[in-house]
Scaffold this motif. Structure first.
Motif, mmCIF file in Angstrom:
data_model
loop_
_atom_site.group_PDB
_atom_site.id
_atom_site.type_symbol
_atom_site.label_atom_id
_atom_site.label_comp_id
_atom_site.label_asym_id
_atom_site.label_seq_id
_atom_site.Cartn_x
_atom_site.Cartn_y
_atom_site.Cartn_z
ATOM 1 N N HIS A 168 0.829 -1.214 0.000
ATOM 2 C CA HIS A 168 0.000 0.000 0.000
ATOM 3 C C HIS A 168 0.861 1.261 0.000
ATOM 4 O O HIS A 168 0.488 2.268 -0.613
ATOM 5 C CB HIS A 168 -0.916 -0.016 1.217
ATOM 6 N N LEU A 169 1.986 1.229 0.675
ATOM 7 C CA LEU A 169 2.861 2.403 0.664
ATOM 8 C C LEU A 169 3.435 2.652 -0.732
ATOM 9 O O LEU A 169 3.738 3.796 -1.080
ATOM 10 C CB LEU A 169 3.977 2.237 1.695
ATOM 11 N N THR A 170 3.554 1.590 -1.531
ATOM 12 C CA THR A 170 3.946 1.778 -2.923
ATOM 13 C C THR A 170 2.859 2.531 -3.684
ATOM 14 O O THR A 170 3.142 3.379 -4.538
ATOM 15 C CB THR A 170 4.210 0.413 -3.591
ATOM 16 N N GLN A 229 0.277 6.474 -11.178
ATOM 17 C CA GLN A 229 1.346 6.331 -12.160
ATOM 18 C C GLN A 229 1.481 4.848 -12.528
ATOM 19 O O GLN A 229 0.915 3.981 -11.846
ATOM 20 C CB GLN A 229 2.664 6.875 -11.609
ATOM 21 N N PRO A 230 2.225 4.519 -13.581
ATOM 22 C CA PRO A 230 2.309 3.118 -14.008
ATOM 23 C C PRO A 230 2.781 2.165 -12.916
ATOM 24 O O PRO A 230 2.401 0.992 -12.900
ATOM 25 C CB PRO A 230 3.311 3.171 -15.170
ATOM 26 N N GLU A 231 3.600 2.649 -11.983
ATOM 27 C CA GLU A 231 4.100 1.776 -10.910
ATOM 28 C C GLU A 231 3.095 1.579 -9.783
ATOM 29 O O GLU A 231 3.325 0.776 -8.870
ATOM 30 C CB GLU A 231 5.394 2.361 -10.324
ATOM 31 N N ASP A 232 1.995 2.288 -9.812
ATOM 32 C CA ASP A 232 0.978 2.200 -8.763
ATOM 33 C C ASP A 232 0.300 0.829 -8.820
ATOM 34 O O ASP A 232 -0.346 0.491 -9.815
ATOM 35 C CB ASP A 232 -0.065 3.308 -8.974
ATOM 36 N N PRO A 233 0.419 -0.004 -7.767
ATOM 37 C CA PRO A 233 -0.213 -1.329 -7.800
ATOM 38 C C PRO A 233 -1.730 -1.272 -7.807
ATOM 39 O O PRO A 233 -2.390 -2.271 -8.096
ATOM 40 C CB PRO A 233 0.313 -2.000 -6.524
ATOM 41 N N ALA A 251 1.742 -11.433 -1.284
ATOM 42 C CA ALA A 251 0.439 -11.768 -0.726
ATOM 43 C C ALA A 251 -0.364 -10.506 -0.464
ATOM 44 O O ALA A 251 -1.588 -10.516 -0.540
ATOM 45 C CB ALA A 251 0.606 -12.556 0.574
ATOM 46 N N GLY A 252 0.313 -9.429 -0.147
ATOM 47 C CA GLY A 252 -0.403 -8.170 0.037
ATOM 48 C C GLY A 252 -1.016 -7.695 -1.251
ATOM 49 O O GLY A 252 -2.150 -7.212 -1.280
ATOM 50 N N ARG A 253 -0.303 -7.861 -2.342
ATOM 51 C CA ARG A 253 -0.824 -7.413 -3.633
ATOM 52 C C ARG A 253 -1.851 -8.391 -4.186
ATOM 53 O O ARG A 253 -2.883 -7.995 -4.711
ATOM 54 C CB ARG A 253 0.316 -7.260 -4.633
ATOM 55 N N ALA A 254 -1.560 -9.689 -4.055
ATOM 56 C CA ALA A 254 -2.399 -10.664 -4.742
ATOM 57 C C ALA A 254 -3.674 -10.991 -3.994
ATOM 58 O O ALA A 254 -4.697 -11.237 -4.609
ATOM 59 C CB ALA A 254 -1.599 -11.944 -4.977
ATOM 60 N N PHE A 255 -3.629 -11.002 -2.669
ATOM 61 C CA PHE A 255 -4.773 -11.534 -1.959
ATOM 62 C C PHE A 255 -5.284 -10.650 -0.836
ATOM 63 O O PHE A 255 -6.042 -11.110 0.007
ATOM 64 C CB PHE A 255 -4.441 -12.925 -1.405
ATOM 65 N N ASN A 256 -4.878 -9.403 -0.803
ATOM 66 C CA ASN A 256 -5.402 -8.539 0.238
ATOM 67 C C ASN A 256 -6.747 -7.992 -0.198
ATOM 68 O O ASN A 256 -6.864 -7.358 -1.234
ATOM 69 C CB ASN A 256 -4.440 -7.393 0.537
ATOM 70 N N LEU A 257 -7.783 -8.221 0.600
ATOM 71 C CA LEU A 257 -9.134 -7.858 0.210
ATOM 72 C C LEU A 257 -9.447 -6.397 0.509
ATOM 73 O O LEU A 257 -10.520 -5.914 0.167
ATOM 74 C CB LEU A 257 -10.135 -8.779 0.899
ATOM 75 N N GLN A 258 -8.529 -5.706 1.174
ATOM 76 C CA GLN A 258 -8.721 -4.270 1.370
ATOM 77 C C GLN A 258 -8.666 -3.555 0.029
ATOM 78 O O GLN A 258 -9.277 -2.528 -0.174
ATOM 79 C CB GLN A 258 -7.624 -3.744 2.307
#
Length: 352
Positions: free
Chosen positions: A118-120, A127-131, A193-200
């Protein structure tokens, strides 16, 4: 691309105002979590009581309860998000426990994996790097497209898709832990796991976990999620049978998914992408009582303020908004009068 330009609070706020709005209370975060669970209990047990009175009372109470429960489930996710920013409690250990267990675990989120990813999002907003860019990139869209997504949410299809991916990764992680399988990433904080499966956040929800350590993180996340569900089931059976727990699960599979989607859309969809102006990266949406009970719990609607100054706890965001208005900054911000206005804006493409 370089990180987005940050707002300088010293040029915007008086020192005493900045000190006041960034002060993390030792009790406010705890109060918000207690409030969320209290509302959950009242909605679930109140509806069970309504069904005991008559089937008509139960039919009236059930959709209201599902809306309230979904709103508080989103609220618990929002409070976990505050914990990811260290804003639930001034003591870091207490903050992390509050964000991991009574808030994050209830909806299947991992505080630590979410924090790194999330801090990313904050560093590279829009921007393109924004997950999280995939949340806003599809908009504007058609009403028909949005309506199809709404129906998938309310019929449980989104829930099933997300949880099936999450549980599959958890089984892979459990297998790795039982066999002591290791990877090069073991021993390091993994954020996949934060990117792939975090439901927030929905970003990457269908992406595979990048490595074994990510799968292990997901397994631990699912373990906490299931443990909390068992506690809720035990409380439900002890005091009023199955119905309160079934209402909680039904809301998690339906209204929570819808409210999460609307909240995600409102935050960044159809705002400026890649701008150097920090006042344009997010949207603030004014919310009435019904919206605060559903799609905008715990002041999450003040999202522009949160991106401008992510060290401000959620309960101080309204004050930050007022101070920005007093300083004449509202004209620079993206502000909508309500969530219906946002949905109209993001469905501006006519249906063919």
């Amino acid at each position: 691309m370089p990180a987005v330009k940050a707002a300088n609070p010293r040029t915007i706020f008086a020192p005493e105002d900045w000190s006041a709005i960034t002060r993390v209370s030792p009790w406010q975060g705890i109060f918000q979590i207690v409030h969320a669970w209290s509302v959950v209990a009242l909605a679930a047990f109140g509806t069970a009581w309504a069904w005991e009175q008559s089937w008509m009372a139960g039919l009236v109470a059930t959709p209201i309860a599902l809306a309230i429960l979904g709103g508080r489930q989103l609220g618990l996710s929002i409070l976990m998000h505050d914990g990811a920013h260290g804003l639930l409690h001034p003591n870091r250990q207490v903050n992390n426990w509050l964000g991991q267990w009574p808030s994050g675990a209830a909806t299947g989120s991992d505080l630590h994996a979410y924090r790194a990813y999330h801090l990313t999002h904050h560093k590279f907003t829009q921007q393109p790097e924004d997950p999280d860019l995939s949340l806003s990139k599809p908009f504007p869209t058609t009403r028909a497209s949005l309506w199809r997504k709404v129906m998938r949410d309310l019929t449980g299809q989104t829930f099933f898709k997300q949880r099936s991916h999450q549980f599959a990764a958890a089984l892979r992680g459990l297998q790795a832990m039982l066999t002591n399988e290791a990877s090069e990433a073991d021993g390091k904080r993994d954020t996949s796991a934060g990117r792939a499966f975090n439901l927030q956040s929905r970003s990457g929800i269908d992406a595979p976990v990048a490595n074994i350590e990510g799968a292990k993180t997901t397994a631990r996340t699912v373990g906490r999620f299931l443990f909390v569900q068992l506690i809720l089931l035990a409380v439900s059976l002890t005091f009023w049978g199955w119905l309160p727990f079934l209402l909680w699960i039904a809301a998690l599979a339906t209204t929570f998914q819808l409210f999460l989607r609307i909240r995600n859309i409102a935050e960044h969809a159809c705002t400026t992408t890649g701008s150097d102006d920090p006042f344009t990266h997010a949207r603030t949406t004014y919310a009435g009582l019904i919206e605060r009970s559903t799609v905008a719990p715990y002041w999450v609607n003040y999202h522009s303020e949160h991106h401008l100054f992510m060290g401000v706890p959620c309960y101080n965001l309204p004050r930050a908004h007022a101070l920005l208005g007093k300083g004449g900054y509202h004209a620079k911000m993206t502000i909508e009068p309500n969530y219906w206005s946002v949905l109209r804006r993001v469905t501006a493409i006519p249906t063919a």
